[in-house]
Enzyme design. Structure first.
Site, PDB file in Angstrom:
ATOM      1  N   TRP A   1      -6.571  -5.375   0.932  1.00 54.50           N
ATOM      2  CA  TRP A   1      -7.144  -6.256   1.965  1.00 54.50           C
ATOM      3  C   TRP A   1      -7.500  -7.638   1.430  1.00 54.50           C
ATOM      4  O   TRP A   1      -7.844  -8.533   2.184  1.00 54.50           O
ATOM      5  CB  TRP A   1      -8.409  -5.617   2.555  1.00 54.50           C
ATOM      6  CG  TRP A   1      -8.178  -4.423   3.407  1.00 54.50           C
ATOM      7  CD1 TRP A   1      -6.985  -3.773   3.618  1.00 54.50           C
ATOM      8  CD2 TRP A   1      -9.158  -3.715   4.182  1.00 54.50           C
ATOM      9  NE1 TRP A   1      -7.170  -2.711   4.471  1.00 54.50           N
ATOM     10  CE2 TRP A   1      -8.488  -2.652   4.832  1.00 54.50           C
ATOM     11  CE3 TRP A   1     -10.521  -3.874   4.384  1.00 54.50           C
ATOM     12  CZ2 TRP A   1      -9.153  -1.763   5.674  1.00 54.50           C
ATOM     13  CZ3 TRP A   1     -11.189  -2.993   5.213  1.00 54.50           C
ATOM     14  CH2 TRP A   1     -10.503  -1.950   5.857  1.00 54.50           C
ATOM     15  N   LYS A   2      -7.481  -7.771   0.106  1.00 51.88           N
ATOM     16  CA  LYS A   2      -7.872  -9.048  -0.525  1.00 51.88           C
ATOM     17  C   LYS A   2      -9.253  -9.483  -0.006  1.00 51.88           C
ATOM     18  O   LYS A   2     -10.131  -8.632   0.112  1.00 51.88           O
ATOM     19  CB  LYS A   2      -6.770 -10.094  -0.326  1.00 51.88           C
ATOM     20  CG  LYS A   2      -5.417  -9.567  -0.849  1.00 51.88           C
ATOM     21  CD  LYS A   2      -4.364 -10.608  -1.009  1.00 51.88           C
ATOM     22  CE  LYS A   2      -3.085  -9.966  -1.543  1.00 51.88           C
ATOM     23  NZ  LYS A   2      -1.990 -10.899  -1.739  1.00 51.88           N
TER      24      LYS A   2
ATOM     25  N   HIS B   1      -3.613  -7.531 -10.803  1.00 49.54           N
ATOM     26  CA  HIS B   1      -3.011  -8.263  -9.683  1.00 49.54           C
ATOM     27  C   HIS B   1      -2.799  -9.723 -10.094  1.00 49.54           C
ATOM     28  O   HIS B   1      -3.645 -10.303 -10.789  1.00 49.54           O
ATOM     29  CB  HIS B   1      -3.906  -8.175  -8.440  1.00 49.54           C
ATOM     30  CG  HIS B   1      -3.192  -8.637  -7.207  1.00 49.54           C
ATOM     31  ND1 HIS B   1      -2.994  -9.969  -6.931  1.00 49.54           N
ATOM     32  CD2 HIS B   1      -2.581  -7.943  -6.207  1.00 49.54           C
ATOM     33  CE1 HIS B   1      -2.294 -10.075  -5.805  1.00 49.54           C
ATOM     34  NE2 HIS B   1      -2.035  -8.859  -5.341  1.00 49.54           N
TER      35      HIS B   1
ATOM     36  N   GLU C   1       5.091  -6.332  -8.416  1.00 51.81           N
ATOM     37  CA  GLU C   1       4.837  -7.416  -7.468  1.00 51.81           C
ATOM     38  C   GLU C   1       5.279  -8.744  -8.079  1.00 51.81           C
ATOM     39  O   GLU C   1       4.501  -9.377  -8.819  1.00 51.81           O
ATOM     40  CB  GLU C   1       3.337  -7.504  -7.142  1.00 51.81           C
ATOM     41  CG  GLU C   1       2.778  -6.289  -6.456  1.00 51.81           C
ATOM     42  CD  GLU C   1       1.556  -6.649  -5.594  1.00 51.81           C
ATOM     43  OE1 GLU C   1       1.564  -6.290  -4.417  1.00 51.81           O
ATOM     44  OE2 GLU C   1       0.631  -7.292  -6.096  1.00 51.81           O
TER      45      GLU C   1
ATOM     46  N   SER D   1       5.373  -9.557   0.259  1.00 50.98           N
ATOM     47  CA  SER D   1       6.002  -9.774   1.568  1.00 50.98           C
ATOM     48  C   SER D   1       6.718  -8.529   2.094  1.00 50.98           C
ATOM     49  O   SER D   1       7.714  -8.649   2.815  1.00 50.98           O
ATOM     50  CB  SER D   1       6.967 -10.971   1.521  1.00 50.98           C
ATOM     51  OG  SER D   1       6.269 -12.133   1.126  1.00 50.98           O
TER      52      SER D   1
HETATM   53  P1  13P Z   1       1.566  -9.739   0.834  1.00 51.16           P
HETATM   54  O1  13P Z   1       2.012  -8.382   1.317  1.00 51.16           O
HETATM   55  O2  13P Z   1       0.643 -10.426   1.775  1.00 51.16           O
HETATM   56  O3  13P Z   1       2.718 -10.595   0.389  1.00 51.16           O
HETATM   57  O4  13P Z   1       0.679  -9.480  -0.472  1.00 51.16           O
HETATM   58  C1  13P Z   1       1.187  -8.634  -1.443  1.00 51.16           C
HETATM   59  C2  13P Z   1       0.114  -8.330  -2.419  1.00 51.16           C
HETATM   60  O5  13P Z   1      -0.341  -9.176  -3.158  1.00 51.16           O
HETATM   61  C3  13P Z   1      -0.405  -6.957  -2.447  1.00 51.16           C
HETATM   62  O6  13P Z   1      -1.204  -6.744  -3.550  1.00 51.16           O
END
Ligand code: 13P
Length: 250
Positions: free
Chosen positions: A8-9, A94, A164, A212
């Site tokens: 969720w950041k 991350h 990622e 994404s």
């Molecule tokens: P998005 O799916 O918004 O590109 O973010 C990916 C992410 O950083 C998941 O940790």
């Protein structure tokens, strides 16, 4: 079993939105529990609100942990606090944390703390630039080498890896990786794990894709890219899209 992990950041902003999102995420977790393990990683400040509303099969993780256990660290969260508040998983490495200063050695320390309290590390790795010559592989190799240094096969088997690529993450992303690029990296990671631990151990370590990922491209990442699930950012905040993503891979 595939994994669907929501990062969720730093969102959402309100408790009411959190409760709504947890409930909807739980419905998704229930609907697809046969072949998808669903985990949400909310901001630490919302962990207890989330725990009050999250029941199995929806699982809960954190977005970060302090590597150094000393108390005098303003702004950080210890593994004891995460455990006490019910987190069973925790994202480490991350790229947004690495950009704010976390080194490979810091990520390693965080993994050590998580193992001390039996939390499962979700280890993010990925290159900043995808150069044509393939030098990015050494960047990812360094991340892997430090993270797995000294881990026993039993510990290694508990880690979830999320590939990622930094350039594919978030609203500023150039684009998502292609399934072919994803497969190439997954093969590279599998080779690293196999060389270090043998095939039996390597085979049980899930390797997910993040960057994404959405309801339109997820299926091809699984079928052509070899991803065993996803670490999703933006889509995890939109229950409708998260549900469609889950449906597309179940
Ligand atoms: P998005 O799916 O918004 O590109 O973010 C990916 C992410 O950083 C998941 O940790």
């Amino acid at each position: 079993m595939l994994y669907l992990i929501g990062n969720w950041k730093m969102a959402p902003e309100k408790n009411t939105q959190v409760v709504d999102l947890v409930k909807k995420s739980r419905e998704i977790a229930k609907l697809y529990k046969k072949n998808i393990t669903t985990i949400i990683c909310p901001p630490t400040a919302f962990l207890s609100t989330v725990m009050k509303n999250a029941k199995v099969p929806l699982l809960v993780g954190s977005q970060g942990v302090a590597g150094n256990p000393a108390i005098a660290q303003t702004g950080l969260t210890s593994v004891h606090m995460l455990k006490e508040n019910g987190a069973a998983y925790c994202i480490v490495g991350h790229s947004e944390m690495r950009a704010r200063g976390d080194s490979n050695a810091d990520v390693k320390e965080q993994i050590t703390r998580l193992f001390e309290k039996k939390l499962v590390p979700i280890l993010c790795i990925g290159e900043k630039n995808h150069d044509a010559q393939g030098w990015y592989l050494s960047e990812v190799k360094d991340q892997l080498e430090t993270a797995f240094e000294g881990l026993t096969p039993a510990q290694a088997k508990k880690i979830i890896i999320a590939y990622e690529p930094v350039w594919a993450i978030g609203a500023q992303a150039v684009r998502a990786a292609t399934p072919v690029e994803c497969r190439e990296m997954i093969i590279f990671i599998c080779k690293f794990l196999t060389d270090k631990y043998g095939t039996a151990v390597a085979k049980v370590i899930p390797i997910l894709y993040g960057g994404s990922a959405d309801e339109h491209n997820a299926k091809s990442f699984v079928e052509e890219g070899g991803a065993q699930g996803f670490l999703v950012g933006r889509v995890s905040l939109d229950a409708k899209r998260l549900g469609l993503l889950a449906k597309s891979i179940s």
